[in-house]
Each structure stands twice: as C-alpha cells, then as structure tokens.
Scaffold this active site. Structure first.
Site, PDB file in Angstrom:
ATOM      1  N   LYS A  37     -24.409 -11.519  23.669  1.00  0.00           N
ATOM      2  CA  LYS A  37     -25.487 -10.412  23.088  1.00  0.00           C
ATOM      3  C   LYS A  37     -26.168 -11.514  22.229  1.00  0.00           C
ATOM      4  O   LYS A  37     -27.399 -11.150  21.868  1.00  0.00           O
ATOM      5  CB  LYS A  37     -24.532  -9.482  22.218  1.00  0.00           C
ATOM      6  CG  LYS A  37     -24.018  -8.416  23.033  1.00  0.00           C
ATOM      7  CD  LYS A  37     -23.751  -7.174  22.506  1.00  0.00           C
ATOM      8  CE  LYS A  37     -22.595  -7.339  21.374  1.00  0.00           C
ATOM      9  NZ  LYS A  37     -22.027  -6.228  20.497  1.00  0.00           N
ATOM     10  N   GLY A  50      -8.233 -20.978  10.395  1.00  0.00           N
ATOM     11  CA  GLY A  50      -6.524 -21.557  10.287  1.00  0.00           C
ATOM     12  C   GLY A  50      -6.526 -22.688  11.317  1.00  0.00           C
ATOM     13  O   GLY A  50      -6.273 -23.589  10.817  1.00  0.00           O
ATOM     14  N   GLU A 120       1.401 -21.376   8.312  1.00  0.00           N
ATOM     15  CA  GLU A 120       0.646 -20.169   7.935  1.00  0.00           C
ATOM     16  C   GLU A 120       1.912 -19.105   7.931  1.00  0.00           C
ATOM     17  O   GLU A 120       2.777 -19.287   8.155  1.00  0.00           O
ATOM     18  CB  GLU A 120      -0.373 -19.585   8.952  1.00  0.00           C
ATOM     19  CG  GLU A 120      -1.582 -20.662   8.797  1.00  0.00           C
ATOM     20  CD  GLU A 120      -2.722 -19.988   9.699  1.00  0.00           C
ATOM     21  OE1 GLU A 120      -3.545 -19.439   9.029  1.00  0.00           O
ATOM     22  OE2 GLU A 120      -2.595 -20.228  10.839  1.00  0.00           O
ATOM     23  N   HIS A 236      -6.909  -8.534   7.353  1.00  0.00           N
ATOM     24  CA  HIS A 236      -6.332  -9.925   6.609  1.00  0.00           C
ATOM     25  C   HIS A 236      -6.241  -9.508   4.838  1.00  0.00           C
ATOM     26  O   HIS A 236      -7.094  -8.818   4.622  1.00  0.00           O
ATOM     27  CB  HIS A 236      -7.716 -10.814   6.896  1.00  0.00           C
ATOM     28  CG  HIS A 236      -6.970 -12.247   6.735  1.00  0.00           C
ATOM     29  ND1 HIS A 236      -6.620 -12.945   5.211  1.00  0.00           N
ATOM     30  CD2 HIS A 236      -6.823 -12.988   7.586  1.00  0.00           C
ATOM     31  CE1 HIS A 236      -6.529 -14.167   5.593  1.00  0.00           C
ATOM     32  NE2 HIS A 236      -6.512 -14.534   6.915  1.00  0.00           N
ATOM     33  N   ARG A 285       1.251 -10.829   7.967  1.00  0.00           N
ATOM     34  CA  ARG A 285       0.052 -10.412   7.240  1.00  0.00           C
ATOM     35  C   ARG A 285       0.031  -8.887   6.823  1.00  0.00           C
ATOM     36  O   ARG A 285      -0.521  -8.533   5.920  1.00  0.00           O
ATOM     37  CB  ARG A 285      -1.209 -10.602   8.269  1.00  0.00           C
ATOM     38  CG  ARG A 285      -1.563 -12.097   8.167  1.00  0.00           C
ATOM     39  CD  ARG A 285      -2.453 -12.381   9.374  1.00  0.00           C
ATOM     40  NE  ARG A 285      -3.129 -13.619   9.208  1.00  0.00           N
ATOM     41  CZ  ARG A 285      -4.166 -14.274  10.015  1.00  0.00           C
ATOM     42  NH1 ARG A 285      -4.571 -13.442  11.021  1.00  0.00           N
ATOM     43  NH2 ARG A 285      -4.416 -15.553   9.771  1.00  0.00           N
ATOM     44  N   ARG A 381      -0.014  -9.490  14.637  1.00  0.00           N
ATOM     45  CA  ARG A 381      -0.312 -10.790  15.245  1.00  0.00           C
ATOM     46  C   ARG A 381       0.372 -11.762  14.367  1.00  0.00           C
ATOM     47  O   ARG A 381       0.095 -11.694  13.168  1.00  0.00           O
ATOM     48  CB  ARG A 381      -1.687 -10.846  15.410  1.00  0.00           C
ATOM     49  CG  ARG A 381      -1.960 -12.149  15.982  1.00  0.00           C
ATOM     50  CD  ARG A 381      -3.493 -12.498  16.079  1.00  0.00           C
ATOM     51  NE  ARG A 381      -4.384 -12.239  14.802  1.00  0.00           N
ATOM     52  CZ  ARG A 381      -4.815 -13.253  14.303  1.00  0.00           C
ATOM     53  NH1 ARG A 381      -4.937 -14.480  14.731  1.00  0.00           N
ATOM     54  NH2 ARG A 381      -5.489 -13.155  13.085  1.00  0.00           N
TER      55      ARG A 381
END
Length: 535
Positions: A37, A50, A120, A236, A285, A381
């Site tokens: 696009k 990350g 993380e 997030h 998260r 995730r």
C-alpha cells in the site's frame, strides 16, 4: 478493469513475513509479484524495537534451550497456545537468524564478536537478539528490502488490494487492486499470500503504522477463510505519553528497557508492579498493561512513569537510541527523568486460521505474520516472538506454495467483476472511538453490545473506489468480527479481560473461538474445535 498482470504467487505486504516469502519463492523458481500500500519500508516490521527471540545453541545463557523458550511461550499464552505450533516455529529460530544474516541484517554484537542478547517480559533468559540498540525491525526491513531490490523482485508500491478473486472451483486465483491513482486492475495468480500485518488502527492509540487497517482479516473472511481468537488484542504497556497527543501511532518504549533494569512507578513514585506478579516489571504484557490501567484509574492520571535513570542513566542514548530520540523530541530527558508512559493497541494474537506452513482452509490462500493465527501466541504473545514467526512462516509459506502448485490444478479463472465491490463503511474516527471505549484492555457484555449497535447505526454501504474506502471497509468488518469474538468468550484470559466474567473458564473456553462469514455475509461461529492442540 484498466490493467492486468500475472504471477505464480501474489504476496500482499512487505514486512518480514511478506519479503521472506517473496525471496524464498523466487529462490524456488516461482514468478512472484509483491503488492504494497505504501513504499516497501512502510509495514509494521520497521517499527519493531525489541528484537527477535531465538535460542541459538552456539550462543545462549547457561541452562537456556529451545525447550525453555517453548515453556515461556506456553505460559504467556495462557492455555491457548498449540504446543505443536510453538515447538515447530521456535525450533526454527536459529535457522531464521542465519537466513536474515545471509540477507545482510546486522545484529548488535558484544566486544567479543558474539551476538548481543537482552531479556524482555515473560522470558526466563537473555535470548532476544537486537539491532541498532532498539531498531531491530528497521534493520531487518532494510536488509530484506535491499536484497529484494538487488534481485529485481517486482513490487507494486502504492497499490491497494480491494478483493480476492476466485477460480471456477472456488480456489483463490488473484486479486482486484487499485493503483495509486485509484485505477482498478486485476492480478491473476494461482496462489495469494496475505502478509498484511495487524489491526491497530481500530483504536485511537496504537503502536501500529497507518497501513495496519486489518486488510488481511477482511480479505480472508470475504474469500471464505476462518478467523479465530480476534478478541486477543495485546496492548503494549509502555508507549510514550505526550499530553494532548493521544490519537494515532504513538512512539513505542521497548520492553527491553525494563529488561535491563528500568522500573514502572506511578505519579507518587510507588512501584506499579509490586505484588502484581512474581516477575515484577518483567511480567507478561497483559499483566503489566492491566496493572498500568488500574494504577492510572486509581491515581486519576493519564500516565505512569518508566524510570531508567538508575538502571541505565547515561548509557540509555547509546543502548536505546530510538527511545531516546522520541523522548527528546517530546522535551523529556530519560537520562535524568522518568519517561511518562501509557498503554496502546499493539499486536493481534488471533487472525486467519492457518497451519504453521501458512496454509488456510481456502485453496490458493496462504497467510504469514501477524495476520495469521497459527497457535503460536495463544491468548497473549510472548515478547519478540513475532519477528521470529514472520521470518519462519514467510519462508514456509513460500515452500508450501511451491509444493501445492506442483500438485494441484487450480481451475480456470472466473470472469473479472465489471464493477468494484461495495461494503459497509464506518467513519474511521467514529469507529476508533467506539472500539477504544468498549473493546480496549477491559470489556463487558453490555459495552460490547453497545459497540456493535453503534457500528451498525454508523455504517454506510459504499463502493470501494478509493484506498480510504477499502481500508475503512476492512476496519469495519474486522471491528465487527472482534466484537463478536469478544462477546462469545465469556471469561477472562490473556489479553481478553471481561469485567462481567473475571475468571478463567478452562472447562468451556480452553479452545479456539473461530468465526466465518455465511452465504449472506453474516459473521457466525464455526464449529468449535474441542480437540484443538492447546496447552
């Protein structure tokens, strides 16, 4: 239609999944055509900070292994990951890194020449490989884009796919496309790979770029494919908060800052994650984002703060240059003061139902990357598994395409429609307000019903003659699908939190939540897969 083209494989999207697929298909001898696009560099991959989570046997923490990475992923996924998919994808981590490096990706190294690794949230070891400090996605995008250009890979930039076309036997056989001037054209191909990224533009605040309008979800649904688990939208925990700027894409403050010792505090200097989770600031998260939302509500503030002054101090500009630059542009010096952060829509854990080889339930249609629902992510995730999934699935989808084209006769193409299709469209600003108000980090049945009714009332059927209308139609259908999925799942799990159903219900809901369009265009539940491989 004013123009036409043919290929063996049509790839829609130019992130890590799309370009990995296109380059591998080219290696396999297929004629490939890529549609984007915007420019090649405009996808979600460029914004990933990350890193890539992967265990490489030659360079890893003592005691770390692919099995440990699998264990962390399953825990983060809150019971909805497919162990088979997790083992399959993560097991290819080392080879994915080798392939990216072969394409020219330059990852950060230690003084001894080994690949630098960080940690993380949700990871039990330092296994996240990064580039440019906090510009991993941008480096991967650069490397793949440069390779694609050097190899002469044909890319149609500033072209928007409006609808997938079919052959006489129901297989996907190409796409109806608008060019940059709004002129319609037809791309014929016996295989179409959707690597369109996410759906962050459903919400007022997101880490996603403007192109993340849920196109792949809508295209696949209209083509007859199943989607599943769209209710699991990962927010997030830490995007930069600037007063008065809460609409559109927000600068990400990578989780790796917390991985290297930064802590979350509220307006009074109290630790946000104290007593919230055994892993504290490195909890998964969904846990961190929910805790931040609660603390902002309790303190009546628009943000909390990420304090890296002690953990990183003067080292922050070199280690996290992207974060530092965004902070300085907003008048904040993270070396000496905490960073104001809030939550924003970030990643879709659900998507188009597919195998770990990219195959969907529709012949000729393949998916890879965030648009795919393989069972890797489950209900939440694990950080930095997404770039890995894109790299692995892109290559595998190309190999599946090559294998299938050699074995299956796709049938003749149906006649091209004489007119562009029409679809319900909701004004984007109205849609974002509805979704942010009722389908954010916490939802309830009454709010979801209200959101569905509001979308219906605001919908206007319009011909998809422009990119804006095509995107808004995709957002509208995707929003409806997300709301239906969230209404069906009467429990709280992972990224999906219901105020009216706060408990996790393993008896009824430890399974996928699939949807499809019926012959009349209504979203309906597919037969639930009670025996789906989840853990």
């Amino acid at each position: 239609m004013t123009w036409r083209a043919k290929a063996d494989l049509l790839v829609v999207g130019t992130g890590v999944a799309g370009l990995s697929a296109a380059l591998r298909a080219r290696e396999l001898g297929l004629r490939v055509l890529v549609v984007s696009k915007e420019e090649v560099s405009a996808g979600n991959t460029s914004w990933a900070q990350g890193g890539v989570a992967a265990v490489r046997p030659e360079e890893k923490d003592p005691g770390d292994s692919v099995e440990e990475h699998v264990r962390d992923t399953l825990e983060a996924g809150a019971g909805l990951c497919s162990p088979t998919a997790v083992n399959s994808v993560l097991g290819d981590g080392a080879s994915a890194i080798r392939r990216l490096r072969a394409c020219g990706a330059r990852f950060d190294t230690t003084s001894g020449g080994r690949l630098a690794r960080t940690r993380e949230g949700g990871h039990s070891a330092f296994r996240v490989i990064h580039a440019g400090g906090d510009a991993t996605g941008a480096e991967i995008q650069r490397a793949l884009g440069t390779t694609a250009s050097a190899e002469g890979l044909p890319v149609l930039e500033r072209h928007c796919v409006v609808e997938l076309l079919h052959t006489e036997n129901g297989a996907v056989g190409g796409a109806l496309v608008l060019d940059h001037a709004g002129r319609p054209g037809v791309l014929r191909a016996p295989a179409v790979l959707l690597a369109t990224g996410g759906l962050g533009q459903l919400y007022r605040a997101t880490t996603n770029p403007e192109v993340a309008t849920g196109d792949g979800i809508a295209l696949a649904l209209r083509a007859g494919a199943e989607v599943a688990d769209l209710e699991f939208v990962q927010f997030h925990p830490t995007v930069l908060h600037v007063p008065g700027e809460n609409e559109g894409r927000r600068p990400l403050v990578t989780e790796a800052v917390r991985g290297e010792g930064a802590v979350l505090v509220d307006a009074h200097g109290e630790r946000v994650m104290r007593d919230e989770h055994p892993a504290g600031d490195l909890a998964p998260r969904d846990v961190v984002a929910a805790a931040i939302e609660r603390r902002m509500a309790e303190t009546g503030t628009e943000s909390v703060y990420l304090d890296a002054t002690r953990a990183l101090g003067s080292a922050l500009p070199e280690r996290f240059p992207t974060v530092y630059a965004a902070c300085r542009a907003a008048g904040i010096d993270p070396v000496v003061e905490p960073i104001p952060v809030t939550t924003a829509a970030h990643y879709s854990c659900g998507g188009v139902v597919s195998s770990v080889d990219g195959r969907t339930g529709v012949a000729g249609l393949y998916v890879a990357g965030e648009v795919a629902r393989t069972g890797l992510h489950g209900a939440n995730r694990l950080a930095s598994n997404s770039l890995l999934e894109g790299a692995v699935l892109g290559v595998r989808a190309a190999e599946s395409t090559r294998h299938d084209l050699a074995r299956v006769h796709q049938g003749r193409a149906r006649p091209t429609p004489e007119r562009l299709p029409a679809a319900p469209v909701v004004d984007r600003g109205v849609l974002r307000r509805i979704m942010s108000g009722h389908a954010g980090i916490e939802r309830d049945g009454a709010g979801l019903d209200e959101a569905r009714a509001a979308l219906e009332a605001a919908s206007v059927v319009r011909p998809l003659r422009t990119r804006e209308n095509a995107e808004d139609a995709a957002l509208t259908l995707t929003a409806h699908a997300l709301l239906v999925a969230a209404s069906h799942r009467t429990e709280s799990r992972g990224c999906h939190r219901r105020r009216d159903h706060p408990d996790t219900d393993d008896l009824h809901w430890r399974r996928a939540n699939p949807l499809r369009l019926d012959a009349s265009g209504w979203l309906i539940r597919s037969a639930p897969e009670e025996t789906r491989d989840v853990a």
